[in-house]
Design a protein around this motif. Structure first.
Motif, PDB file in Angstrom:
ATOM      1  N   TYR A  68      15.074 -29.396   6.070  1.00 52.83           N
ATOM      2  CA  TYR A  68      14.935 -28.313   7.030  1.00 52.83           C
ATOM      3  C   TYR A  68      14.614 -28.886   8.396  1.00 52.83           C
ATOM      4  O   TYR A  68      13.876 -29.856   8.517  1.00 52.83           O
ATOM      5  CB  TYR A  68      13.800 -27.383   6.596  1.00 52.83           C
ATOM      6  N   VAL A 141      12.184 -32.902  14.241  1.00 52.58           N
ATOM      7  CA  VAL A 141      12.155 -33.901  13.168  1.00 52.58           C
ATOM      8  C   VAL A 141      12.414 -33.172  11.849  1.00 52.58           C
ATOM      9  O   VAL A 141      11.849 -32.120  11.609  1.00 52.58           O
ATOM     10  CB  VAL A 141      10.771 -34.587  13.136  1.00 52.58           C
ATOM     11  N   SER A 143      12.433 -32.279   7.776  1.00 49.85           N
ATOM     12  CA  SER A 143      11.439 -32.357   6.721  1.00 49.85           C
ATOM     13  C   SER A 143      12.108 -31.994   5.399  1.00 49.85           C
ATOM     14  O   SER A 143      12.903 -31.065   5.340  1.00 49.85           O
ATOM     15  CB  SER A 143      10.321 -31.378   7.071  1.00 49.85           C
ATOM     16  N   THR A 145      11.994 -31.027   1.260  1.00 51.19           N
ATOM     17  CA  THR A 145      11.195 -30.548   0.139  1.00 51.19           C
ATOM     18  C   THR A 145      12.093 -30.271  -1.055  1.00 51.19           C
ATOM     19  O   THR A 145      13.288 -30.020  -0.894  1.00 51.19           O
ATOM     20  CB  THR A 145      10.364 -29.302   0.517  1.00 51.19           C
ATOM     21  N   SER A 154      12.980 -18.526   2.658  1.00 54.94           N
ATOM     22  CA  SER A 154      12.198 -17.478   3.320  1.00 54.94           C
ATOM     23  C   SER A 154      11.463 -18.048   4.529  1.00 54.94           C
ATOM     24  O   SER A 154      11.273 -17.345   5.517  1.00 54.94           O
ATOM     25  CB  SER A 154      11.245 -16.798   2.344  1.00 54.94           C
ATOM     26  N   SER A 155      11.089 -19.334   4.466  1.00 53.87           N
ATOM     27  CA  SER A 155      10.417 -19.960   5.621  1.00 53.87           C
ATOM     28  C   SER A 155      11.292 -19.886   6.867  1.00 53.87           C
ATOM     29  O   SER A 155      10.794 -19.728   7.968  1.00 53.87           O
ATOM     30  CB  SER A 155      10.119 -21.431   5.343  1.00 53.87           C
ATOM     31  N   MET A 158      11.346 -16.363   8.807  1.00 51.02           N
ATOM     32  CA  MET A 158      10.140 -15.831   9.436  1.00 51.02           C
ATOM     33  C   MET A 158      10.367 -15.400  10.881  1.00 51.02           C
ATOM     34  O   MET A 158       9.899 -14.361  11.302  1.00 51.02           O
ATOM     35  CB  MET A 158       9.028 -16.885   9.420  1.00 51.02           C
ATOM     36  N   GLN A 159      11.091 -16.227  11.624  1.00 53.35           N
ATOM     37  CA  GLN A 159      11.306 -15.923  13.039  1.00 53.35           C
ATOM     38  C   GLN A 159      12.103 -14.626  13.187  1.00 53.35           C
ATOM     39  O   GLN A 159      11.812 -13.811  14.050  1.00 53.35           O
ATOM     40  CB  GLN A 159      12.037 -17.061  13.751  1.00 53.35           C
ATOM     41  N   GLN A 162       9.956 -11.463  12.403  1.00 47.48           N
ATOM     42  CA  GLN A 162       8.976 -10.971  13.359  1.00 47.48           C
ATOM     43  C   GLN A 162       9.490  -9.773  14.132  1.00 47.48           C
ATOM     44  O   GLN A 162       8.722  -8.945  14.588  1.00 47.48           O
ATOM     45  CB  GLN A 162       8.576 -12.094  14.313  1.00 47.48           C
TER      46      GLN A 162
ATOM     47  N   SER B  30       5.850 -19.178   2.143  1.00 46.49           N
ATOM     48  CA  SER B  30       4.723 -18.818   2.994  1.00 46.49           C
ATOM     49  C   SER B  30       4.360 -17.344   2.847  1.00 46.49           C
ATOM     50  O   SER B  30       3.338 -16.897   3.343  1.00 46.49           O
ATOM     51  CB  SER B  30       5.043 -19.155   4.444  1.00 46.49           C
ATOM     52  N   CYS B  31       5.212 -16.598   2.152  1.00 48.35           N
ATOM     53  CA  CYS B  31       4.906 -15.190   1.867  1.00 48.35           C
ATOM     54  C   CYS B  31       3.741 -15.105   0.879  1.00 48.35           C
ATOM     55  O   CYS B  31       3.438 -16.065   0.186  1.00 48.35           O
ATOM     56  CB  CYS B  31       6.110 -14.486   1.261  1.00 48.35           C
ATOM     57  N   MET B  50       5.471 -10.714   4.006  1.00 49.95           N
ATOM     58  CA  MET B  50       6.127 -11.786   4.741  1.00 49.95           C
ATOM     59  C   MET B  50       5.319 -12.278   5.943  1.00 49.95           C
ATOM     60  O   MET B  50       5.275 -13.469   6.232  1.00 49.95           O
ATOM     61  CB  MET B  50       7.460 -11.218   5.226  1.00 49.95           C
ATOM     62  N   LEU B  51       4.713 -11.349   6.657  1.00 48.65           N
ATOM     63  CA  LEU B  51       4.053 -11.685   7.924  1.00 48.65           C
ATOM     64  C   LEU B  51       2.696 -10.982   8.028  1.00 48.65           C
ATOM     65  O   LEU B  51       2.485  -9.958   7.393  1.00 48.65           O
ATOM     66  CB  LEU B  51       4.940 -11.241   9.093  1.00 48.65           C
ATOM     67  N   MET B  99       5.781 -24.701   3.474  1.00 49.50           N
ATOM     68  CA  MET B  99       6.841 -25.342   2.710  1.00 49.50           C
ATOM     69  C   MET B  99       7.301 -26.670   3.304  1.00 49.50           C
ATOM     70  O   MET B  99       7.737 -27.557   2.589  1.00 49.50           O
ATOM     71  CB  MET B  99       8.049 -24.411   2.567  1.00 49.50           C
ATOM     72  N   PHE B 100       7.277 -26.776   4.620  1.00 47.57           N
ATOM     73  CA  PHE B 100       7.761 -28.004   5.255  1.00 47.57           C
ATOM     74  C   PHE B 100       6.674 -28.586   6.148  1.00 47.57           C
ATOM     75  O   PHE B 100       5.917 -27.843   6.773  1.00 47.57           O
ATOM     76  CB  PHE B 100       9.023 -27.718   6.070  1.00 47.57           C
ATOM     77  N   GLN B 101       6.645 -29.889   6.194  1.00 53.28           N
ATOM     78  CA  GLN B 101       5.588 -30.558   6.956  1.00 53.28           C
ATOM     79  C   GLN B 101       5.945 -30.681   8.441  1.00 53.28           C
ATOM     80  O   GLN B 101       5.786 -31.733   9.033  1.00 53.28           O
ATOM     81  CB  GLN B 101       5.297 -31.944   6.366  1.00 53.28           C
ATOM     82  N   ILE B 102       6.461 -29.631   9.008  1.00 52.71           N
ATOM     83  CA  ILE B 102       6.738 -29.681  10.440  1.00 52.71           C
ATOM     84  C   ILE B 102       5.639 -28.894  11.124  1.00 52.71           C
ATOM     85  O   ILE B 102       5.446 -27.725  10.852  1.00 52.71           O
ATOM     86  CB  ILE B 102       8.120 -29.066  10.778  1.00 52.71           C
ATOM     87  N   SER B 106       4.682 -21.808  14.648  1.00 54.19           N
ATOM     88  CA  SER B 106       5.396 -20.755  13.933  1.00 54.19           C
ATOM     89  C   SER B 106       5.474 -21.054  12.443  1.00 54.19           C
ATOM     90  O   SER B 106       5.777 -20.185  11.642  1.00 54.19           O
ATOM     91  CB  SER B 106       6.797 -20.609  14.518  1.00 54.19           C
ATOM     92  N   MET B 107       5.228 -22.298  12.056  1.00 59.25           N
ATOM     93  CA  MET B 107       5.346 -22.671  10.655  1.00 59.25           C
ATOM     94  C   MET B 107       4.034 -22.503   9.899  1.00 59.25           C
ATOM     95  O   MET B 107       3.968 -22.759   8.718  1.00 59.25           O
ATOM     96  CB  MET B 107       5.824 -24.106  10.532  1.00 59.25           C
ATOM     97  N   ILE B 109       2.588 -19.822   9.283  1.00 59.18           N
ATOM     98  CA  ILE B 109       2.550 -18.412   8.871  1.00 59.18           C
ATOM     99  C   ILE B 109       1.807 -18.251   7.544  1.00 59.18           C
ATOM    100  O   ILE B 109       1.071 -17.296   7.363  1.00 59.18           O
ATOM    101  CB  ILE B 109       3.998 -17.867   8.712  1.00 59.18           C
TER     102      ILE B 109
END
Lengths: 206, 162
Positions: A68, A141, A143, A145, A154-155, A158-159, A162, B30-31, B50-51, B99-102, B106-107, B109
């Motif tokens: 991702y 960068v 990542s 998983t 789903s990640s 998110m944007q 909103q 993240s949900c 979700m949010l 879920m991701f290490q970024i 915004s991540m 959440i």
């Protein structure tokens, strides 16, 4: 207007073409990397409620390897390179000749190899989009998983979530010539990015 | 033998079940999978949130099930309609991963979702009986409305029950 009729046929064609050009570049990069023919399917543009979007790609519980990255710049969004576990193993062992320890988790080396492949492919997807639109687009960068498809995707929604109850997803499947490696490129632009892309390409907004 | 029901809840949806059966939601990242249970009246509810907050919604007709601050009260209301009573209800929750290490704001959440769900539950005076939140992995959860057990499945840790 939160309806699935939000896009004109011309706009959908343009979005599909973006998938076509982006994935075309990325599959060429993959083909060069592994020195084998890689075929690409016609991209699918999917616009709908979040749950339908996930379902369109398969079982939400399916285990996938996902690279991702966040797309930054003038058209922010989310980009994925997704492989099934089987395809990732094929890519590592048969194609790149990396000896794998079957029953164990991926080693750091294997993870960084897959991440780098994802990085090269998604970057070539995005650079073709940047060339096409003359917009400034940068990848974050990447990542990696390995997890359930639903949790991974789903990640990236998110944007969109909103502001909206829908997400737009441009998806392309590719196949290595003997069909051992199959994967997906997925681009989920943030809602505000679409106007910029259409504008840059001279597509009427409504 | 009557085959037991499994009610599925999609992302940004909620549902309620009374009597025997299970409610399930798959692929939580993240949900948050927030469940509420009334053991006396055997009413169980599950929301796939979700949010954190609906304050950011642009449209007045937004989907209440999507945000913690609107989903939890709406789920509670629906549980009353199914015969649940407030004094019996407790909550269990799972999810809220990164879920991701970024490291982008915004991540994060997942973390914001956990905090907000707890805040709303506290405001509503609903005790949290158990939770399995955070981390960096996906979860599938299933609430058994017969006994209130919440089973959580992940790739990393298999099945556990809270």
């Amino acid at each position: 207007m939160n309806t699935s009729n939000r896009f004109q046929p011309l706009q959908l064609d343009v979005l599909q073409e973006i998938g076509n050009i982006g994935s075309g570049n990325a599959t060429t990069a993959l083909s060069n990397l592994i020195n084998k023919t890689v075929d690409m399917k016609v991209p699918r543009v999917n616009f709908g409620p979040f749950s339908n979007i996930t379902e369109s790609l398969g079982d939400a519980e399916k285990v996938v390897i996902a690279v991702y990255l966040r797309v930054i710049g003038e058209t922010p969004g989310n980009m994925y390179f997704i492989l099934s576990q089987k395809s990732a193993n094929q890519l590592l062992s048969n194609v790149l000749k990396i000896e794998m320890n079957k029953d164990k988790e991926y080693s750091d080396f294997e993870i960084s190899t897959l991440t780098e492949i994802g990085n090269i492919l998604t970057s070539s997807y995005l650079s073709s989009l940047a060339n096409l639109t003359h917009l400034k687009i940068y990848p974050s960068v990447p990542s990696l998983t390995m997890d359930m498809l639903g949790a991974v995707l789903s990640s990236g929604m998110m944007q969109c979530g909103q502001y909206d109850d829908y997400a737009l997803l441009i998806e392309t499947n590719f196949l290595e010539d003997n069909e051992k490696v199959e994967g997906h490129f997925i681009f989920i632009p943030d809602p505000e990015s679409l106007d910029k892309i259409f504008h840059a390409l001279g597509v009427p907004n409504q | 033998m009557i085959e037991s029901t499994v009610l599925r809840v999609g992302i940004a949806e909620f549902n309620v079940l009374k009597g025997e059966g299970k409610i399930k939601t798959t692929g939580l990242g993240s949900c948050i999978g927030l469940t509420m249970f009334d053991p006396i009246n055997q009413v169980g509810g599950l929301a796939h949130i979700m949010l954190p907050t609906s304050e950011i919604a642009r449209d007045q007709n937004f989907n209440v099930a999507k945000y913690a601050d609107t989903a939890i009260p709406a789920l509670l209301k629906k549980m009353y309609q199914f015969g649940a009573s407030k004094e019996n209800i407790h909550s269990k929750m799972a999810g809220g991963s990164q879920m991701f290490q970024i490291e982008l704001d915004s991540m994060k959440i997942g973390y914001k979702n956990i905090v907000k769900c707890k805040e709303i539950l506290q405001q509503l005076n609903i005790p949290i009986q158990a939770e399995d939140t955070g981390g960096s992995f996906g979860r599938t959860i299933e609430l058994d409305v017969l006994n209130g057990r919440l089973s959580i499945r992940s790739i990393k840790f298999g099945i556990k029950e809270i």
